[in-house]
Design a protein around this motif. Structure first.
Motif, mmCIF file in Angstrom:
data_model
loop_
_atom_site.group_PDB
_atom_site.id
_atom_site.type_symbol
_atom_site.label_atom_id
_atom_site.label_comp_id
_atom_site.label_asym_id
_atom_site.label_seq_id
_atom_site.Cartn_x
_atom_site.Cartn_y
_atom_site.Cartn_z
ATOM 1 N N UNK A 1 0.858 -1.178 0.000
ATOM 2 C CA UNK A 1 0.000 0.000 0.000
ATOM 3 C C UNK A 1 0.902 1.237 0.000
ATOM 4 N N UNK A 2 0.446 2.279 -0.654
ATOM 5 C CA UNK A 2 1.210 3.521 -0.712
ATOM 6 C C UNK A 2 1.291 4.146 0.677
ATOM 7 N N UNK A 3 2.474 4.576 1.051
ATOM 8 C CA UNK A 3 2.672 5.200 2.364
ATOM 9 C C UNK A 3 1.890 6.507 2.454
ATOM 10 N N UNK A 4 1.758 7.215 1.341
ATOM 11 C CA UNK A 4 0.986 8.456 1.331
ATOM 12 C C UNK A 4 -0.475 8.195 1.675
ATOM 13 N N UNK A 5 -1.047 7.147 1.109
ATOM 14 C CA UNK A 5 -2.441 6.798 1.413
ATOM 15 C C UNK A 5 -2.572 6.294 2.842
ATOM 16 N N UNK A 6 -1.562 5.603 3.298
ATOM 17 C CA UNK A 6 -1.600 5.013 4.636
ATOM 18 C C UNK A 6 -1.690 6.085 5.715
ATOM 19 N N UNK A 7 -0.993 7.186 5.517
ATOM 20 C CA UNK A 7 -0.979 8.247 6.520
ATOM 21 C C UNK A 7 -2.350 8.904 6.668
ATOM 22 N N UNK A 8 -3.100 8.999 5.592
ATOM 23 C CA UNK A 8 -4.387 9.689 5.653
ATOM 24 C C UNK A 8 -5.587 8.745 5.673
#
Length: 189
Positions: free
Chosen positions: A151-158
């Motif tokens: 999973x993309x880390x950018x998506x994971x944060x939000x």
């Protein structure tokens, strides 16, 4: 990231990251809670705690399975420019982002023992056990499909987790990619 690459974290590693801290905080909270007499008594508290442990473990392990399955079925192959995040970095980042929840788990379990001894601690431990069971389920799925899910880390944060609303797609690689075994545990060498 060069040419549109993204930092990717393993889905099962993210799921498993909170399992150990919650498990140990819950067990320690239950052990302290057994020492307190509580309003209901130790026997009732332990029986209620055992029921809460089973319900929490089953509920967490079964939650969002359909969403995980849909995202896994639609996973696209990771690109050459994508960066696969190390297991230790993923675990450290997840625990750092959720440190206040993890730190409050133990005191909450102890305070709840004033009413039902050990019940709150066993509830927290059941949540940790459920996360580990979910990570194992994802690992078995990945082994059966012969691909790892990222999973993309950018998506994971939000997103609020690897299956949150902001996560629209997973990326997939071969089973040998990354430094974690399927299920999120350390790869044995």
């Amino acid at each position: 990231m060069a040419r549109g690459g993204r930092a990717l974290a393993r889905v099962d590693v993210v799921v498993r990251a909170g399992a150990a801290p919650l498990w140990w905080a819950g067990l320690c909270g239950a052990a302290v809670g057994v020492l307190l007499p509580g309003l209901s008594g130790r026997r009732i508290g332990l029986l209620a705690g055992a029921a809460l442990f089973l319900l929490a473990a089953a509920g967490v392990a079964l939650a969002r399975r359909g969403r995980y399955t849909r995202l896994a079925a639609d996973a696209v192959r990771a690109g050459r420019a994508d960066i696969l995040q190390d297991r230790a970095v993923t675990v450290r980042n997840w625990r750092r982002a959720h440190r206040w929840w993890l730190l409050l788990a133990f005191p909450a379990a102890v305070v709840s023992s004033l009413a039902l001894p050990a019940a709150g601690g066993l509830l927290v431990a059941g949540t940790g056990a459920g996360l580990r069971l979910k990570a194992l389920w994802l690992g078995h799925r990945q082994t059966a499909d012969d691909r790892l899910l990222w999973v993309s880390v950018d998506h994971l944060a939000s997103a609020g987790g690897p299956a949150g609303k902001a996560v629209t797609a997973y990326r997939a690689t071969g089973i040998a990619a990354g430094d974690a075994a399927p299920g999120g545990a350390r790869r044995r060498r």
